[in-house]
Design a protein around this motif. Structure first.
Motif, PDB file in Angstrom:
ATOM      1  N   GLU A  44     -14.130   2.028   8.557  1.00  0.00           N
ATOM      2  CA  GLU A  44     -14.242   0.955   7.567  1.00  0.00           C
ATOM      3  C   GLU A  44     -12.906   0.804   6.825  1.00  0.00           C
ATOM      4  OE1 GLU A  44     -16.418   3.355   8.102  1.00  0.00           O
ATOM      5  OE2 GLU A  44     -18.376   2.439   8.399  1.00  0.00           O
ATOM      6  N   ASP A  45     -12.213   1.951   6.571  1.00  0.00           N
ATOM      7  CA  ASP A  45     -10.876   1.884   5.953  1.00  0.00           C
ATOM      8  C   ASP A  45      -9.888   1.178   6.881  1.00  0.00           C
ATOM      9  OD1 ASP A  45     -11.808   3.340   3.832  1.00  0.00           O
ATOM     10  OD2 ASP A  45     -10.899   5.255   4.446  1.00  0.00           O
ATOM     11  N   ILE A  46     -10.023   1.471   8.180  1.00  0.00           N
ATOM     12  CA  ILE A  46      -9.121   0.841   9.162  1.00  0.00           C
ATOM     13  C   ILE A  46      -9.243  -0.684   9.054  1.00  0.00           C
ATOM     14  CG2 ILE A  46      -8.861   0.388  11.652  1.00  0.00           C
ATOM     15  CD1 ILE A  46      -7.609   2.987  11.317  1.00  0.00           C
ATOM     16  N   VAL A  47     -10.490  -1.162   8.940  1.00  0.00           N
ATOM     17  CA  VAL A  47     -10.720  -2.613   8.815  1.00  0.00           C
ATOM     18  C   VAL A  47     -10.105  -3.123   7.509  1.00  0.00           C
ATOM     19  CG1 VAL A  47     -12.495  -4.392   8.527  1.00  0.00           C
ATOM     20  CG2 VAL A  47     -12.808  -2.591  10.230  1.00  0.00           C
ATOM     21  N   ALA A  48     -10.385  -2.396   6.389  1.00  0.00           N
ATOM     22  CA  ALA A  48      -9.916  -2.859   5.076  1.00  0.00           C
ATOM     23  C   ALA A  48      -8.384  -2.877   5.012  1.00  0.00           C
ATOM     24  CB  ALA A  48     -10.484  -1.943   3.985  1.00  0.00           C
ATOM     25  N   VAL A  49      -7.759  -1.828   5.529  1.00  0.00           N
ATOM     26  CA  VAL A  49      -6.285  -1.758   5.510  1.00  0.00           C
ATOM     27  C   VAL A  49      -5.702  -2.836   6.429  1.00  0.00           C
ATOM     28  CG1 VAL A  49      -4.302  -0.306   6.129  1.00  0.00           C
ATOM     29  CG2 VAL A  49      -6.211   0.680   4.862  1.00  0.00           C
ATOM     30  N   SER A  50      -6.327  -3.024   7.591  1.00  0.00           N
ATOM     31  CA  SER A  50      -5.845  -4.041   8.537  1.00  0.00           C
ATOM     32  C   SER A  50      -5.905  -5.436   7.918  1.00  0.00           C
ATOM     33  CB  SER A  50      -6.683  -4.027   9.809  1.00  0.00           C
ATOM     34  OG  SER A  50      -6.407  -2.871  10.537  1.00  0.00           O
ATOM     35  N   GLU A  51      -6.977  -5.700   7.169  1.00  0.00           N
ATOM     36  CA  GLU A  51      -7.111  -7.028   6.547  1.00  0.00           C
ATOM     37  C   GLU A  51      -5.995  -7.294   5.545  1.00  0.00           C
ATOM     38  OE1 GLU A  51     -11.344  -6.827   5.435  1.00  0.00           O
ATOM     39  OE2 GLU A  51     -11.601  -8.619   6.672  1.00  0.00           O
ATOM     40  N   LYS A  52      -5.492  -6.199   4.924  1.00  0.00           N
ATOM     41  CA  LYS A  52      -4.397  -6.370   3.964  1.00  0.00           C
ATOM     42  C   LYS A  52      -3.054  -6.560   4.670  1.00  0.00           C
ATOM     43  CE  LYS A  52      -6.580  -3.908   0.194  1.00  0.00           C
ATOM     44  NZ  LYS A  52      -6.867  -2.597  -0.351  1.00  0.00           N
ATOM     45  N   ILE A  53      -2.945  -5.960   5.856  1.00  0.00           N
ATOM     46  CA  ILE A  53      -1.655  -5.984   6.557  1.00  0.00           C
ATOM     47  C   ILE A  53      -1.488  -7.214   7.440  1.00  0.00           C
ATOM     48  CG2 ILE A  53      -0.313  -4.790   8.362  1.00  0.00           C
ATOM     49  CD1 ILE A  53      -1.514  -2.168   7.251  1.00  0.00           C
ATOM     50  N   ILE A  54      -2.593  -7.693   7.988  1.00  0.00           N
ATOM     51  CA  ILE A  54      -2.503  -8.694   9.068  1.00  0.00           C
ATOM     52  C   ILE A  54      -1.836 -10.005   8.623  1.00  0.00           C
ATOM     53  CG2 ILE A  54      -4.751  -9.835   8.739  1.00  0.00           C
ATOM     54  CD1 ILE A  54      -4.975  -9.289  11.927  1.00  0.00           C
ATOM     55  N   LEU A  55      -1.026 -10.543   9.529  1.00  0.00           N
ATOM     56  CA  LEU A  55      -0.415 -11.861   9.324  1.00  0.00           C
ATOM     57  C   LEU A  55      -0.795 -12.717  10.526  1.00  0.00           C
ATOM     58  CD1 LEU A  55       3.211 -10.891   8.207  1.00  0.00           C
ATOM     59  CD2 LEU A  55       1.352 -11.637   6.731  1.00  0.00           C
ATOM     60  N   ARG A  56      -1.058 -14.008  10.268  1.00  0.00           N
ATOM     61  CA  ARG A  56      -1.451 -14.904  11.372  1.00  0.00           C
ATOM     62  C   ARG A  56      -0.730 -16.243  11.273  1.00  0.00           C
ATOM     63  NH1 ARG A  56      -6.472 -13.401   9.267  1.00  0.00           N
ATOM     64  NH2 ARG A  56      -7.565 -11.776  10.421  1.00  0.00           N
ATOM     65  N   ASP A  57      -0.572 -16.855  12.446  1.00  0.00           N
ATOM     66  CA  ASP A  57      -0.127 -18.246  12.499  1.00  0.00           C
ATOM     67  C   ASP A  57      -1.337 -19.006  13.030  1.00  0.00           C
ATOM     68  OD1 ASP A  57       0.994 -20.689  12.994  1.00  0.00           O
ATOM     69  OD2 ASP A  57       2.143 -20.037  14.741  1.00  0.00           O
ATOM     70  N   LEU A  69       0.844  -1.198   0.000  1.00  0.00           N
ATOM     71  CA  LEU A  69       0.000   0.000   0.000  1.00  0.00           C
ATOM     72  C   LEU A  69       0.880   1.249   0.000  1.00  0.00           C
ATOM     73  CD1 LEU A  69      -2.466  -1.174   2.787  1.00  0.00           C
ATOM     74  CD2 LEU A  69      -2.995  -1.037   0.349  1.00  0.00           C
ATOM     75  N   ASP A  70       0.317   2.348  -0.444  1.00  0.00           N
ATOM     76  CA  ASP A  70       1.032   3.629  -0.426  1.00  0.00           C
ATOM     77  C   ASP A  70       0.534   4.419   0.786  1.00  0.00           C
ATOM     78  OD1 ASP A  70       1.970   6.161  -0.716  1.00  0.00           O
ATOM     79  OD2 ASP A  70       1.361   6.416  -2.818  1.00  0.00           O
ATOM     80  N   PRO A  71       1.394   4.611   1.789  1.00  0.00           N
ATOM     81  CA  PRO A  71       0.888   5.245   3.033  1.00  0.00           C
ATOM     82  C   PRO A  71       0.324   6.640   2.818  1.00  0.00           C
ATOM     83  CG  PRO A  71       3.300   5.026   3.060  1.00  0.00           C
ATOM     84  CD  PRO A  71       2.820   4.259   1.892  1.00  0.00           C
ATOM     85  N   ASP A  72       0.898   7.408   1.904  1.00  0.00           N
ATOM     86  CA  ASP A  72       0.412   8.777   1.712  1.00  0.00           C
ATOM     87  C   ASP A  72      -0.940   8.804   0.988  1.00  0.00           C
ATOM     88  OD1 ASP A  72       2.623  10.020   2.954  1.00  0.00           O
ATOM     89  OD2 ASP A  72       3.828   9.512   1.201  1.00  0.00           O
TER      90      ASP A  72
END
Lengths: 430, 301
Positions: A174-187, A163-166
């Protein structure tokens, strides 16, 4: 002997309160005690202020005592309960309010504090920030700091997720959720990298404004009804249920505090909510990250269908003076408090604390602090955190409701019904 | 008729009082006075910071508590914790004490190792265990390895059952060594001649334990069970630190935590005093019940 001993013991025990210390003399040298929470950067400058003040006031000795911020409310409370509170203390407004309504703190003496009148004192500060410590026209505390939070972003983690932070930084929840879903990593179920996470113990500061954006209220305008606007509260609770481990599993109160992980820049936390003071902490904990410029601060997100704009609530620490001390000691105390607070720019640059005077907010020092304007703009859109004798209990009830839907699998409707009943009972008890 | 004391008895009596007085003074000041004061305060509506005189309300604080779901939840949480921690503490500490005494080498080391957590401060203990119970911590890693469930979050601090189990685990780990040491002292006091006689009579180790050790250890068992039960009923710091660190409060809102929150956080010192008196009565009752049912003093060597 058998009879006399219990009598002597009883007399000793019941005469204990008589041994408590009294007020100092009205003339001659005096010692003022100051109780405050630990903060090494602030200690350095306040110790200097003490030396300077004592040099110009040879009859005054100041003893500054620090305690952990978590212990302070308890220590103050027990000291005041025994009528042995310090001359000067600071505590957060949610706790301090009880001292005002119970007459435990004295009103600011404007001449001692360097003001011509109460009006001149109020005019020196940003409008509304003294409301929390104002009662019957008198002002009962002077702000050591006023803090609000906004999301800090680690640009490196955002970029690592493609993603481009700027351009892609979140504007809405809702953006927070969408961006988090792209960033999150899980084991498996266990999260190893989070996009964002809330500051869970502080529900009044950062979550009640989310409800307010949706049109809800914590307490009605007439102060008689708790938890107003069912639809807003339900939408908020559903959002939090969705955020937690039984929903999208994007975060949880039991993971390490997001703000603590953020400074380390270990590619495990992309966004964390904190105040302007966090900049000083990043600089101290991880100078390389601070200097890299790979972090930024964005405004407090809003819901897409928000019916009103609301930013994070601001909370404050106020210096207050014990009303049980003699008038002479109270005046000297206000004089000393006001001497310390006459250095707002040093508090800002050395400690990262905002003392909301009009002069500071308009100063170059403030505007030169990175992202200071983001916090100032959010402060203008926000309001003071809910304070009252019952605020801690109300916060616990909101915690119970939020964590019930997030971790306990409780239906939002059921959690809301329980919250309404309990919060109303607390409000009715006041 | 009043008994007349002779000179020597009077002298002994005076010395007796001299030695007992410091302990009596200490007890009166730090135990008896707070209990009496709490009982008195519990009859008033009193805010801790208020300068106004408290209002006498009789038993209304008690009536409120008996109607309060929150207080009954605290009773439930306290008993759940006590049952979960007290029985394993009692049984395992006895077994460990017997085990330690039966090994030939390293008895002192084992005693020290088991006792070490008891001297750690509760804050340090909680910090250690909080990192173990973190979703990314050792707790999940160990359990997932044992159960072959990779990637499962067992929600040690989040799930209402697991958070209760977590507090019990911390408490068990912290205090097991303390009771082991008491049992070892009790076991060491049993005369060795009894075991020798039993051996000559053909008794095996199992029979020796149940026929000699256990009956003669009864006073120690009663002492440990009363102490462990009282400690469990008074548990506070683990629950307090867990809640401070983000755990849900309701499942582990034990009476002492409720007393603290009501008195210190909500400033209602009258109501919290009433809670502490109820806890005092509960503790008194169960202590009496244990002494009554076990008849601890009916043991002789």
């Amino acid at each position: 002997m058998k009879k006399t001993l219990p009598i002597i013991l009883s007399l000793l025990i019941f005469s204990l309160p008589l041994m408590a210390g009294g007020a100092q003399e009205e003339q001659g040298p005096m010692t003022l005690t100051v109780w405050t929470h630990e903060d090494p950067n602030r200690t350095a400058i306040e110790e200097r202020y003490i030396s300077e003040f004592e040099a110009t006031h040879p009859d005054v000795t100041i003893e500054r005592v620090t305690n952990s911020s978590q212990k302070m409310p308890e220590l103050l409370l027990t000291a005041f309960a025994a009528n042995e509170g310090p001359h000067i203390f600071n505590t957060q407004i949610e706790d301090a309010y009880a001292y005002i309504v119970n007459g435990r703190v004295g009103a600011v003496d404007p001449p001692s504090a360097g003001y011509k009148s109460v009006k001149a004192l109020k005019d020196a500060y940003v409008e509304g920030v003294l409301d929390a410590v104002t009662m019957d026209v008198e002002v009962y505390g002077l702000p050591l700091e006023l803090t609000n939070w906004a999301p800090y972003i680690n640009k490196r983690v955002i970029r690592a997720a493609g993603l481009d932070p700027d351009r892609d930084y979140p504007r809405t929840w809702e953006d927070i959720v969408a961006v988090s879903e792209k960033i999150i990593l899980r084991d498996g179920e266990i999260i190893t990298r989070r996009g964002f996470d809330f500051r869970y113990p502080y529900y009044l500061v950062s979550m009640v404004p989310m409800v307010e954006q949706l049109g809800g209220q914590l307490i009605s305008d007439d102060g008689k009804t708790a938890i107003v606007g069912d639809e807003a509260w339900l939408k908020f609770l559903r959002f939090m249920a969705d955020w937690g481990p039984f929903g999208k599993n994007l975060g949880s109160p039991t993971y390490t505090n997001a703000r603590k992980l953020f400074d380390a820049d270990n590619n495990d936390m992309a966004m964390a909510m904190s105040g302007l003071y966090q900049e000083g902490r990043i600089r101290a904990d991880n100078p390389e990250f601070y200097e890299s410029g790979d972090w930024m601060v964005i405004p407090f997100p809003q819901f897409k269908d928000a019916v009103r704009e609301a930013a994070c609530a601001y909370y404050g620490h106020f210096y207050m003076v014990n009303s049980q001390k003699s008038e002479r000691e109270q005046k000297a105390s206000w004089e000393f408090v006001s001497y310390m607070l006459s250095h707002p720019e040093e508090y800002l640059t050395e400690v990262g604390l905002i003392q909301p005077t009009r002069a500071l907010m308009a100063s170059k020092t403030f505007s030169d602090m990175p992202y200071a304007q983001v916090f100032a703009d959010d402060m203008a859109r926000g309001s003071m955190v809910y304070y009252g004798e019952n605020s801690a209990k109300i916060q616990e009830l909101i915690k119970e409701a939020v964590e019930g839907v997030m971790l306990g699998g409780i239906e939002p409707e059921k959690a809301l019904a329980s919250l309404k009943v309990k919060a109303q009972e607390v409000l009715d008890q006041e | 008729m009043k008994k007349k004391y002779s000179g020597i008895e009077k002298k002994l009596s005076r010395w007796g009082w001299t030695f007992v007085t410091p302990a009596l003074l200490f007890f009166s000041l730090f135990s008896f006075y707070p209990i009496v004061n709490a009982a008195y305060t519990s009859l008033f509506r009193k805010k801790i910071l208020s300068l106004k005189p408290p209002t006498f309300i009789g038993l209304k604080n008690y009536a409120y508590l008996l109607r309060s779901d929150d207080f009954w939840n605290s009773i439930r949480a306290t008993f759940a914790f006590t049952l979960g921690a007290f029985l394993p503490l009692l049984v395992v500490s006895l077994l460990l004490a017997v085990l330690i005494l039966s090994v030939k080498r390293g008895q002192k080391f084992l005693q020290l190792a088991y006792y070490a957590p008891a001297v750690l401060s509760s804050v340090v203990a909680a910090v250690i265990w909080m990192s173990i119970f973190d979703p990314r911590g050792l707790g999940n890693q160990w359990l997932n390895f044992l159960l072959n469930t990779p990637g499962t979050d067992h929600k040690w601090l989040a799930d209402s059952f697991m958070v209760q189990l977590s507090t019990i685990l911390v408490y068990f780990w912290k205090y097991i060594g303390y009771f082991v040491v008491i049992f070892i002292a009790g076991l060491a006091a049993i005369p060795g001649s009894l075991y020798e006689a039993a051996l000559i009579d053909g008794a095996d180790r199992w029979q020796s334990f149940w026929r000699i050790t256990f009956p003669l250890l009864k006073p120690t068992v009663v002492l440990v069970s009363v102490m462990a039960m009282l400690q469990c009923l008074k548990t506070f710091s683990t629950q307090y630190l867990f809640v401070q660190s983000g755990s849900p409060q309701a499942p582990i809102n034990v009476i002492t935590l409720n007393i603290y929150n009501t008195g210190i956080r909500d400033h209602m010192i009258g109501r919290s005093s009433a809670m502490s008196i109820i806890l005092f009565i509960i503790m008194l009752f169960f202590t009496w019940l244990q002494f009554k049912t076990t008849k601890a003093d009916e043991v002789s060597y």
